[in-house]
Design an enzyme around this catalytic site. Structure first.
Site, mmCIF file in Angstrom:
data_model
loop_
_atom_site.group_PDB
_atom_site.id
_atom_site.type_symbol
_atom_site.label_atom_id
_atom_site.label_comp_id
_atom_site.label_asym_id
_atom_site.label_seq_id
_atom_site.Cartn_x
_atom_site.Cartn_y
_atom_site.Cartn_z
ATOM 1 N N LYS A 134 0.849 -1.197 0.000
ATOM 2 C CA LYS A 134 0.000 0.000 0.000
ATOM 3 C C LYS A 134 0.886 1.250 0.000
ATOM 4 C CE LYS A 134 -2.186 2.737 2.955
ATOM 5 N NZ LYS A 134 -2.090 3.929 2.125
ATOM 6 N N THR A 185 -0.280 5.121 14.071
ATOM 7 C CA THR A 185 -0.642 4.092 13.085
ATOM 8 C C THR A 185 0.012 2.765 13.452
ATOM 9 O OG1 THR A 185 -0.838 5.808 11.414
ATOM 10 C CG2 THR A 185 -0.715 3.558 10.619
ATOM 11 N N GLY A 186 1.238 2.833 13.968
ATOM 12 C CA GLY A 186 1.923 1.612 14.414
ATOM 13 C C GLY A 186 1.109 0.887 15.466
ATOM 14 N N GLU A 196 8.391 0.630 11.441
ATOM 15 C CA GLU A 196 9.416 1.679 11.349
ATOM 16 C C GLU A 196 8.678 2.985 11.579
ATOM 17 O OE1 GLU A 196 12.777 1.548 10.614
ATOM 18 O OE2 GLU A 196 12.789 -0.631 10.591
ATOM 19 N N CYS A 201 11.869 10.617 9.325
ATOM 20 C CA CYS A 201 11.843 10.001 10.657
ATOM 21 C C CYS A 201 13.168 10.170 11.368
ATOM 22 C CB CYS A 201 11.546 8.513 10.504
ATOM 23 S SG CYS A 201 12.670 7.690 9.361
ATOM 24 N N GLU A 234 7.178 14.912 17.729
ATOM 25 C CA GLU A 234 7.663 14.865 16.348
ATOM 26 C C GLU A 234 6.849 15.851 15.507
ATOM 27 O OE1 GLU A 234 6.709 11.514 13.732
ATOM 28 O OE2 GLU A 234 8.797 11.470 13.085
HETATM 29 N N1 LIG Z 1 11.255 4.738 10.906
HETATM 30 C C1 LIG Z 1 11.228 4.930 9.597
HETATM 31 O O1 LIG Z 1 11.965 4.325 8.837
HETATM 32 C C2 LIG Z 1 10.275 5.951 9.018
HETATM 33 C C3 LIG Z 1 10.480 6.405 7.715
HETATM 34 C C4 LIG Z 1 9.615 7.370 7.187
HETATM 35 C C5 LIG Z 1 8.576 7.877 7.940
HETATM 36 N N2 LIG Z 1 8.397 7.426 9.213
HETATM 37 C C6 LIG Z 1 7.326 8.008 10.033
HETATM 38 O O2 LIG Z 1 6.104 8.105 9.294
HETATM 39 C C7 LIG Z 1 5.343 9.231 9.731
HETATM 40 C C8 LIG Z 1 4.976 10.115 8.573
HETATM 41 O O3 LIG Z 1 4.343 9.430 7.568
HETATM 42 P P1 LIG Z 1 2.760 9.416 7.378
HETATM 43 O O4 LIG Z 1 2.199 10.737 7.741
HETATM 44 O O5 LIG Z 1 2.514 8.877 6.022
HETATM 45 O O6 LIG Z 1 2.357 8.347 8.506
HETATM 46 P P2 LIG Z 1 0.922 7.696 8.794
HETATM 47 O O7 LIG Z 1 1.106 6.865 10.010
HETATM 48 O O8 LIG Z 1 -0.137 8.709 8.768
HETATM 49 O O9 LIG Z 1 0.655 6.751 7.515
HETATM 50 C C9 LIG Z 1 1.558 5.718 7.160
HETATM 51 C C10 LIG Z 1 0.821 4.722 6.265
HETATM 52 O O10 LIG Z 1 -0.171 4.045 7.050
HETATM 53 C C11 LIG Z 1 -1.456 4.137 6.430
HETATM 54 N N3 LIG Z 1 -2.439 4.101 7.515
HETATM 55 C C12 LIG Z 1 -3.001 5.130 8.182
HETATM 56 N N4 LIG Z 1 -3.828 4.681 9.146
HETATM 57 C C13 LIG Z 1 -3.791 3.332 9.100
HETATM 58 C C14 LIG Z 1 -4.415 2.292 9.861
HETATM 59 N N5 LIG Z 1 -5.253 2.550 10.863
HETATM 60 N N6 LIG Z 1 -4.121 0.997 9.552
HETATM 61 C C15 LIG Z 1 -3.253 0.712 8.562
HETATM 62 N N7 LIG Z 1 -2.647 1.658 7.795
HETATM 63 C C16 LIG Z 1 -2.908 2.953 8.062
HETATM 64 C C17 LIG Z 1 -1.366 5.417 5.635
HETATM 65 O O11 LIG Z 1 -2.330 5.467 4.608
HETATM 66 C C18 LIG Z 1 0.066 5.367 5.111
HETATM 67 O O12 LIG Z 1 0.163 4.537 3.973
HETATM 68 C C19 LIG Z 1 6.243 9.956 10.719
HETATM 69 O O13 LIG Z 1 5.887 9.631 12.047
HETATM 70 C C20 LIG Z 1 7.626 9.424 10.377
HETATM 71 O O14 LIG Z 1 8.569 9.548 11.418
HETATM 72 C C21 LIG Z 1 9.211 6.476 9.763
#
Ligand SMILES: NC(=O)c1ccc[n+]([C@@H]2O[C@H](COP(=O)([O-])OP(=O)(O)OC[C@H]3O[C@@H](n4cnc5c(N)ncnc54)[C@H](O)[C@@H]3O)[C@@H](O)[C@H]2O)c1
Length: 494
Positions: A189, A244-245, A262, A297, A398
């Protein structure tokens, strides 16, 4: 190997060529979404870039069934044959790096020159994991005469991969590589904000992998949540925020799914009094990833500077930061892009107001740029707050934007208490000329990755992942590959 080998050899097209297909891709075919369509945008201009499929739970189920059907043949394929197909995918990524990067620049707002590096990195990860297929090994244990015990590693089945928006193509492509190399099939996705490069990538690699091996479902929360909860997806892996995690972990708990996460960071960069101050200030700026507006991140958004060198380091940081000037992401000369969406822009501007309200000193930026050419886009100047204290929200939460918080320190014990006080633990950086001190500090930072005397880069082959709420699991290394396998023990009597 095909295509350019270095990012500097990639030819960047003058403008984005939008993908023709905007449906879902599963079972080796483009499929009409039952969940309908929604528009996607250029965050630098405010223009619509057309409609994109929004997968609902029924669509996700159909993609999962396609992936399930493809699993037996893919998992039994000779590893070197899997690897050969993956290398062809890498070649396509390199050959088309310019056009894919241009799509990302137009759709997520990060500068095209940087997105070229992303495309090349995705290719490198396909090659890297293809090269590791013969490392999916077990052991043999002699058990006395007439008996031997052996262990093997096997794939799980269908892996659901859900990725964040800040590196759309790189995450969509590169994060498919390890589970595929391990013999799993994948339902990917891409980020809802910027799916265009994923569509084009699937157009380009159509036919290289057997039908159903790699499936792409675009959409938002409904799509991700359906994948996370699906009973035929035993392994779910997310790149995203902590919230989301937790949602993915909760969804997976019902069926005891394997998960890797991640997640976010609020990472510390520590400058000791003996540091090379030129190097430290360059590192403090590089660690912020201002090129993609701090939307990373790993960004070292808390800069802890010893009081004896504080003013000099801040002066140098403010000088170096001038290099980053918001500009059109599709221009190869642009040094800093746009924020991905109105919602993320509002969040960042909200935190800038919070920082001012909390009494921090706005030392640089903090505004939308005045350039009229950028007026319709979601741009923010690189921003530095000084006089930040550990109790402020801008020192703990963050922001995921170009906002650097500078904190002054004097006592080392108090420093590490503050460094480790946040719930995150992704990266950290230390600047000192004293190697023993560097080792001590690296040992005390509670994070999964520490840079010494520099900040920012990842090194393919070395593990990347978080402590504490920043995640579970390690990527970008053989650990990532092996995490997509489960051990089986076989005891043989001759
Ligand atoms: N540790 C790493 O390697 C890493 C790398 C890049 C970004 N990030 C983190 O990602 C975040 C920013 O990205 P974002 O705004 O896209 O994050 P997000 O958590 O909003 O979304 C991430 C993904 O999850 C999906 N999603 C949203 N709600 C969901 C649910 N309930 N169940 C399953 N999937 C769902 C989204 O559509 C998207 O594809 C920041 O916190 C950043 O630190 C971490």
């Amino acid at each position: 190997m095909s295509g350019p080998q270095l990012a500097s050899e990639v030819v960047i097209p003058p403008s984005p060529a939008l993908p023709a297909r905007r449906e879902l891709y599963y079972g080796g075919q483009w499929q009409r979404p039952r969940g309908g369509y929604a528009p996607t945008w250029n965050p630098a201009t405010g223009e619509s870039l057309g409609d994109c499929a929004q997968a609902n739970a029924e669509d996700v189920d159909a993609a999962v069934q396609a992936a399930r059907a493809a699993f037996p043949a893919w998992s039994r394929m000779k590893p070197l044959e899997r690897a050969a197909r993956m290398r062809r995918v890498a070649g396509v990524l390199r050959e088309h790096a310019g056009e894919l990067a241009m799509l990302d620049a137009a759709n997520c707002g990060s500068p095209v020159a940087e997105m070229v590096r992303d495309a090349m990195l995705a290719a490198a990860q396909f090659d890297f994991f293809a090269g590791l297929v013969t490392e999916i090994k077990g052991d043999t244990i002699p058990m006395g005469e007439g008996m031997v015990n052996m262990s093997v590693r096997e794939p799980y089945g269908v892996v659901g991969r859900i990725v964040a928006y800040n590196h759309p193509l790189m995450f969509t492509a590169a994060k498919s590589a390890a589970p595929l190399a391990a013999g799993n099939t994948v339902v990917m996705k891409p980020p809802v904000q910027a799916p265009l490069s994923a569509y084009r990538w699937m157009e380009l690699i159509d036919g290289i992998l057997p039908p159903g091996v790699l499936n792409v479902v675009t959409g938002g929360t409904e799509c991700g949540a359906a994948l996370a909860v699906h009973p035929d997806v035993p392994f779910v892996s997310l790149i995203g925020s902590v919230g989301t995690g937790r949602a993915v972990a909760r969804a997976g708990a019902e069926r005891l799914k394997r998960i890797t996460l991640e997640l976010g960071g609020k990472n510390a960069c520590i400058v000791y009094p003996d540091a090379d101050l030129e190097r430290a200030s360059s590192g403090a700026v590089a660690g912020m990833n201002f090129t993609w507006s701090g939307q990373s991140c790993g960004s070292t958004s808390r800069l802890f500077v010893h009081e004896s060198v504080h003013d000099e380091v801040v002066a140098r940081v403010l000088e170096k930061i001038r290099h980053y000037r918001p500009g059109m992401p599709t221009d190869p000369a642009t040094t800093m892009g746009a924020i991905v969406s109105q919602a993320q822009l509002d969040k960042i501007m909200g935190y800038i107001d919070i920082g001012i309200g909390e009494g921090a000193t706005l030392a640089y930026g903090g505004k939308r740029p005045r350039n009229p050419e950028l007026a319709r886009g979601f741009f923010v100047e690189p921003t530095v707050f000084t006089g930040v204290t550990a109790d402020m929200r801008i020192a703990n939460e963050e922001i995921f934007g170009p906002v650097l918080s500078v904190l002054k320190w004097s006592d080392e014990e108090a420093l590490f208490e503050q460094v480790n006080a946040v719930e995150y633990g992704l990266t950290g950086a230390v600047f000192t000329r004293d190697l023993a001190q560097a080792h001590r500090a690296a040992g005390r930072i509670q994070s999964g990755f520490v840079w010494v005397n520099h900040a920012g880069p990842h090194f393919l082959g070395t593990s990347y992942g978080g402590y504490k709420q920043s995640g579970i699991g390690r990527d970008e290394s053989i650990e990532e590959l092996l995490s997509y396998t489960q051990g089986k023990n076989i005891n043989i009597v001759y």
